[in-house]
Structure formats: C-alpha cells, structure tokens
Design a protein around this motif. Structure first.
Motif, short mmCIF file in Angstrom:
data_model
loop_
_atom_site.label_atom_id
_atom_site.label_comp_id
_atom_site.label_asym_id
_atom_site.label_seq_id
_atom_site.Cartn_x
_atom_site.Cartn_y
_atom_site.Cartn_z
N HIS A 13 38.98 63.87 59.35
CA HIS A 13 37.58 64.27 59.44
C HIS A 13 36.67 63.06 59.28
N VAL A 14 35.59 63.04 60.03
CA VAL A 14 34.62 61.96 59.91
C VAL A 14 33.75 62.13 58.67
N SER A 15 33.74 63.36 58.10
CA SER A 15 33.03 63.60 56.85
C SER A 15 33.90 63.13 55.69
N PHE A 16 33.29 62.51 54.67
CA PHE A 16 34.03 61.79 53.64
C PHE A 16 35.10 62.63 52.95
N ALA A 17 34.78 63.88 52.63
CA ALA A 17 35.74 64.74 51.90
C ALA A 17 36.30 65.85 52.77
N GLY A 18 36.20 65.71 54.07
CA GLY A 18 36.75 66.73 54.96
C GLY A 18 36.03 68.07 54.81
N ILE A 19 36.81 69.14 55.00
CA ILE A 19 36.24 70.49 54.89
C ILE A 19 36.44 70.93 53.45
N TYR A 20 35.45 70.71 52.63
CA TYR A 20 35.62 70.78 51.18
C TYR A 20 35.15 72.09 50.56
N ALA A 21 34.48 72.96 51.32
CA ALA A 21 33.92 74.18 50.71
C ALA A 21 34.02 75.33 51.70
N PHE A 22 35.21 75.88 51.82
CA PHE A 22 35.48 76.90 52.84
C PHE A 22 36.29 78.00 52.17
N SER A 23 35.63 79.07 51.77
CA SER A 23 36.30 80.17 51.08
C SER A 23 35.49 81.44 51.29
N PRO A 24 36.02 82.60 50.88
CA PRO A 24 35.24 83.83 51.05
C PRO A 24 33.93 83.83 50.27
N ARG A 25 33.85 83.07 49.19
CA ARG A 25 32.65 83.09 48.36
C ARG A 25 31.71 81.91 48.61
N ILE A 26 32.29 80.77 48.97
CA ILE A 26 31.48 79.57 49.17
C ILE A 26 31.77 79.01 50.55
N MET A 27 30.71 78.82 51.33
CA MET A 27 30.88 78.31 52.69
C MET A 27 29.77 77.31 52.96
N ILE A 28 30.11 76.04 52.83
CA ILE A 28 29.12 74.98 53.04
C ILE A 28 29.60 74.11 54.21
N GLY A 29 28.81 74.06 55.24
CA GLY A 29 29.16 73.21 56.38
C GLY A 29 29.09 71.75 55.99
N GLU A 30 30.21 71.05 56.10
CA GLU A 30 30.28 69.66 55.65
C GLU A 30 29.43 68.73 56.50
N GLY A 31 29.01 69.18 57.69
CA GLY A 31 28.19 68.34 58.55
C GLY A 31 26.70 68.45 58.27
N HIS A 32 26.29 69.37 57.40
CA HIS A 32 24.86 69.55 57.13
C HIS A 32 24.23 68.29 56.54
N ASP A 33 24.96 67.62 55.67
CA ASP A 33 24.44 66.46 54.98
C ASP A 33 24.98 65.19 55.63
N GLN A 34 24.12 64.50 56.37
CA GLN A 34 24.57 63.32 57.10
C GLN A 34 24.96 62.17 56.18
#
Length: 380
Positions: free
Chosen positions: A119-140
C-alpha cells in the motif's frame, strides 16, 4: 527416474499448455518433473485423484492475509486449505510502515506463497471492521511515496506491485490524488499499480484513464454506482480504451464489489475479466465472496468455459504478477497444483448486491500440492 510424488488418474487441466486430458503428473525437488502415462510406479508417494481435476496452483490475485496485523486479515493457511489456493496475493493490507511485521510474522513462516501489492499509505488498510471504517486515503499526510519505494525495492522477492484505494469511501476528500502518488511510486520502482475503486467521486472513467499497461483495476465488475457498464448494457468507452492499451481488469469480489448484472452485461459484450479473484477478508470470507473456488464458480455459472475460468486464476494471474514460473504445470515449473472437483446440483450463489443465482455446477477444493509435496486439504 524416481519421483517424490505422483498424482495419478486425474484430469489435468492446464491452460498454459492447452492441456486437458487424464494423465499422471509427477513432482520432484519442488518442481514439476513429468507429465505422462503410468508414472506412479516410479514414485515414492502416490495420490489417486480419479474423478478430480488437477490444475496449476490457483493464484488468488486479491486477498487480505495479514492475519493479526490488520483487522481485515484472514489466516492464509486456513484459507488455502479451504480453497486450494497455493499463492495468495495480499493487496494493500500493509504499507511501508508495517510491512516488516507482515513479512516476519506471516509471510516467511507461511506454508503457502504470499506475494504483496504494497500500500502507498504508510500503515496500509488499518481501520476496516464492522464497527470502524476509516478510509486510509482520506488523510494525504499518510501517503508515503518515498517509504513505499524504499520498502518495495528492498523486498523485490515478495513485493510485486503498489496498491491504492480510490473512491468516496476509501479516499474521500482526497479524491483521485492518492492514485497519482501511487502511480509515481510505480514509475519510480518499475512496478505495476493495483487500484481499488468504490463509489464516486471520482468516476470509474477518471480512474482508468490514468492507468498504464500492466496496471490492474480491481473490483472491475462492480455494480452501480461506478459500474463498468451504462444502464443500457453498453460498456463505458474508457473501459474499452484501457483494455486496448494493456490495463488489466480483475474481479476482486469482496463484500461489495461483484454484480451479477454488471458481469452479465460485460460478458454479453465479449469482455471477460483478465483475472478472477476473491478479495477475501474478515468480512467477506463468510459471504458473499467466501473463497476463490466460489468466486470461480460464479463465472462458470455465467457461461465462461471451465478452461477460461481456470486460466483467469492461473496463467493469466501469473502474467499479471510477472511470475512466469507460476500458473503452469510445464516441466521445470514450480511444483504447485490444485486438486478440484466439479459437482452437479443446485447451488445458490450470491453477489454483493443480494442477487442470488442458482448454479447447476460448482467448483470444490479437494487438496493441493505446494513445492512438490502434498499439502493439507480441508479434510487432512
């Protein structure tokens, strides 16, 4: 010659060689040693696979197997047993900041092969679950071009490309900008980029217009919005242009990215996927994707010939990875094989939008050979 293992009496189906007949296949020293008649008497170990199909080791081009390191990861060995996949390609679970842990704790000890789109994002896909879903690309600020290039260059044995996720959910206010960063890393390293697309903005057309020969658009047969076809079933002109210049189209079924409607329309126009993959992760492994053989079965139900379905998970996937030693049973190739069966019945198969198609046949995993040795099947 004495062989380490022979699979005997199976239907060997290898699209890389145009091979489809009942024949023995032998393995020695982690490689394919021979294909021919009556090889079993010369083997240390023999497995009778009568009534089964033997293919090159299946490659799942889109998985998430950083188990324990990310919330979406599944155990790669358990998954392999379930679906007879000998190569899992992890697509962006890890970025340059956490790749070393992925390599040390999952990739290196794993009994099957794991290759990686970093992943080009530093920590990859770090917040992907039924309760928490944060798109890692939102924060450049998380886009780590230099780090990604350095980590990719230092791990060329397992990193085969760069991953980025684009869309309202994955990149949000950053829009298409993360794709430009990923493409820059791809140019710097000479690696292809795999691009996830979800809901607009940006549009399907805007994304694929930027892709280069050898880059992969995954979730390519998703449903509305951002489907590859218009309401009348016409394929978007940008899709046709992208294929003509060498962009590859991957299924990446997952939780929300495969539509029977889109797939029917694409195949009706003669546009088959280049590769078929499951996008298996913690929230899709229990449905609707389940695994690779279930995903392959859906394309069998759509009318794709069995040989073409198998090719999309073997030789064509190997070509996308630029790993010609995989995806084939040619003598001297890597000694990986999948043992499958084709069952008749009435099998309900669901897409990501809730449509269920009852298929008259489905592919079932029966076992596998990894590095020339029989590896665990679901029953072992």
């Amino acid at each position: 010659m004495t062989y380490d293992l022979v699979l005997t009496n199976g239907r060997v189906l290898d699209p890389s060689q145009g091979l489809d007949r009942v024949v023995d296949i032998a393995f020695s020293g982690r490689h394919v040693a021979a294909i021919g008649e009556n090889l079993a008497p010369s083997a240390k170990s023999v497995r009778d696979v009568s009534g089964k199909i033997v293919t090159p080791g299946l490659i799942d081009l889109h998985t998430h197997v950083y188990w324990g390191g990310t919330s979406l990861g599944v155990d790669p060995e358990d998954y392999a047993r379930q679906t007879a996949v000998t190569t899992c390609v992890d697509t962006g679970s890890a970025g340059p900041g956490n790749f070393p842990g992925f390599r040390k704790h999952v990739i290196e000890p794993c009994g099957i092969r794991i290759l990686v789109y970093l992943h080009v994002s530093f920590a990859g896909i770090y917040a992907f679950s039924p309760r928490i879903m944060i798109g890692e690309g939102h924060d450049q600020r998380l886009l780590a071009a230099r780090d990604a290039a350095e980590v990719a260059d230092a791990n060329r044995d397992v990193i085969i490309g760069i991953k980025v996720r684009i869309g309202r959910n994955a990149s949000g206010p950053a829009g298409i900008a993360p794709l430009d960063v990923a493409l820059d890393v791809g140019e710097a390293t000479g690696l292809p980029v795999m691009v996830h697309i979800d809901e607009p903005p940006p549009s399907y057309g805007e994304v694929i217009d930027r892709l280069r020969p050898g880059d992969v658009l995954t979730h390519a047969f998703r449903g509305f919005p951002n489907a590859p076809v218009l309401a009348d079933g016409t394929i978007r002109p940008q899709v046709i242009a992208a294929r003509e210049r060498g962009v590859l189209f991957d299924i990446g079924h997952g939780m929300g990215s495969f539509s029977w409607k889109s797939a029917r329309a694409m195949l009706a126009k003669g546009f088959a996927p280049d590769t078929i993959s499951s996008d298996v992760h913690a929230m899709s492994i229990h449905g609707p994707a389940f695994d690779q053989v279930t995903t392959l079965s859906k394309f069998l139900a759509l009318g794709m010939p069995l040989g073409d379905v198998i090719a999309a998970s073997t030789v064509k996937a190997a070509e996308a990875l630029q790993r010609p030693e995989l995806g084939t049973l040619k003598v001297g190739a890597v000694g990986d094989a999948s043992v499958l069966s084709l069952r008749d019945g009435a099998f309900p198969l669901e897409d990501s939008q809730g449509e269920v198609v009852t298929a008259p046949q489905r592919i079932v995993a029966e076992g596998m050979v990894v590095g020339g040795a029989w590896w665990h099947s679901a029953q072992d």
